[in-house]
Design an enzyme around this catalytic site. Structure first.
Site, mmCIF file in Angstrom:
data_model
loop_
_atom_site.group_PDB
_atom_site.id
_atom_site.type_symbol
_atom_site.label_atom_id
_atom_site.label_comp_id
_atom_site.label_asym_id
_atom_site.label_seq_id
_atom_site.Cartn_x
_atom_site.Cartn_y
_atom_site.Cartn_z
ATOM 1 N N LYS A 85 2.789 6.904 -3.122
ATOM 2 C CA LYS A 85 1.767 5.878 -2.846
ATOM 3 C C LYS A 85 1.146 6.166 -1.486
ATOM 4 C CE LYS A 85 2.169 1.191 -4.635
ATOM 5 N NZ LYS A 85 2.842 -0.099 -4.444
HETATM 6 O O1 G3P Z 1 2.939 -3.282 -4.964
HETATM 7 C C1 G3P Z 1 1.760 -3.795 -4.476
HETATM 8 C C2 G3P Z 1 1.397 -5.181 -4.912
HETATM 9 O O2 G3P Z 1 1.636 -5.419 -6.243
HETATM 10 C C3 G3P Z 1 1.699 -6.259 -3.941
HETATM 11 O O3 G3P Z 1 1.647 -7.554 -4.470
HETATM 12 O O4 G3P Z 1 2.117 -9.970 -4.368
HETATM 13 O O5 G3P Z 1 2.553 -8.534 -2.351
HETATM 14 O O6 G3P Z 1 0.227 -9.064 -3.062
HETATM 15 P P1 G3P Z 1 1.618 -8.850 -3.508
#
Ligand code: G3P
Length: 222
Positions: A85
């Protein structure tokens, strides 16, 4: 639609794999920091790769090109399933290009606009991750980015996979699926909510209730 589990929690991943619900896993530094416990983060990633037969995203923490490239190569050595990533940064695009030229898969993360997704695809990203929930949080409509990116990728036959991330609720999954996102990465709590409907619970209560009436009657008549 493919589902990835957005977690580094091994117990959650084991459950989702046993249920046959996931095609991969995405992690990030925050998730590893939260879920690794006493384990070394590299061992957690190794363990995740042994559990899941599919891509496992692991994020670099360097923000300069050489650092991202070096970290990416190290991460890729952990397992063939690792996808590196890389954050959506100017230098990140060069790192993406270099890693891809060595056959290493890259997921460009922290994308918040369709044009960022297009740029990431141009650099050779295997996956792009637009963050829906975080856009909704600031009053935008995150789904617009999914819609626009799908259209752009289709217009030009771009093969980069559109990975809807920062998913917060089942409706995000439904809308992303209708638009044609290739993948939704969901936290375990959201994945479990996809199974729920109040009428399912009510229907089951009623079936079980009626069944106990029947068995009570059968017993009384015996
Ligand atoms: O992995 C990245 C992403 O899905 C993060 O989600 O909930 O932390 O905005 P969030």
């Amino acid at each position: 639609m493919k589902f990835f589990l957005d977690t580094a929690d091994l117990a959650e991943i084991r459950w989702a794999v046993q249920a046959g619900l996931i095609d991969g896993v995405t992690t990030n530094p925050s998730l590893l920091s939260k879920d690794a416990g006493d384990l070394e983060w590299g061992d957690v990633l190794k363990e995740i790769c042994s559990l899941v037969d599919g891509p496992v995203s692991a994020e670099v923490v360097a923000v300069d090109e050489a650092g991202m490239y070096d970290e990416g190569r190290k991460l890729a050595r952990i397992d063939d399933n690792i996808v590196v990533k890389i954050p959506m940064l100017e230098e990140g695009m060069v790192a993406t290009r270099r890693l891809r030229s060595e056959g290493i898969k890259v997921n460009v993360t922290l994308c918040f606009s369709s044009v960022q997704c297009l740029i990431a695809a141009k650099a050779g990203a295997t996956f792009v991750s637009p963050f829906l929930g975080r856009l909704d949080d600031i009053g935008h409509d995150g789904m617009d980015v999914i819609r626009e990116t799908r259209q752009i990728f289709d217009n030009y036959g771009i093969e980069t996979e559109l990975l809807a991330a920062s998913i917060r609720h089942p409706r995000h999954v439904v809308e992303a699926a209708l638009i044609g996102a290739d993948i939704a990465t969901v936290p375990t709590s959201t994945l479990k909510r996809l199974l729920l409907h109040p009428l399912t619970d009510r229907g089951l209560d009623q079936f079980l209730n009626d069944w106990s009436k029947l068995t009570a009657r059968t017993k009384a008549n015996a």
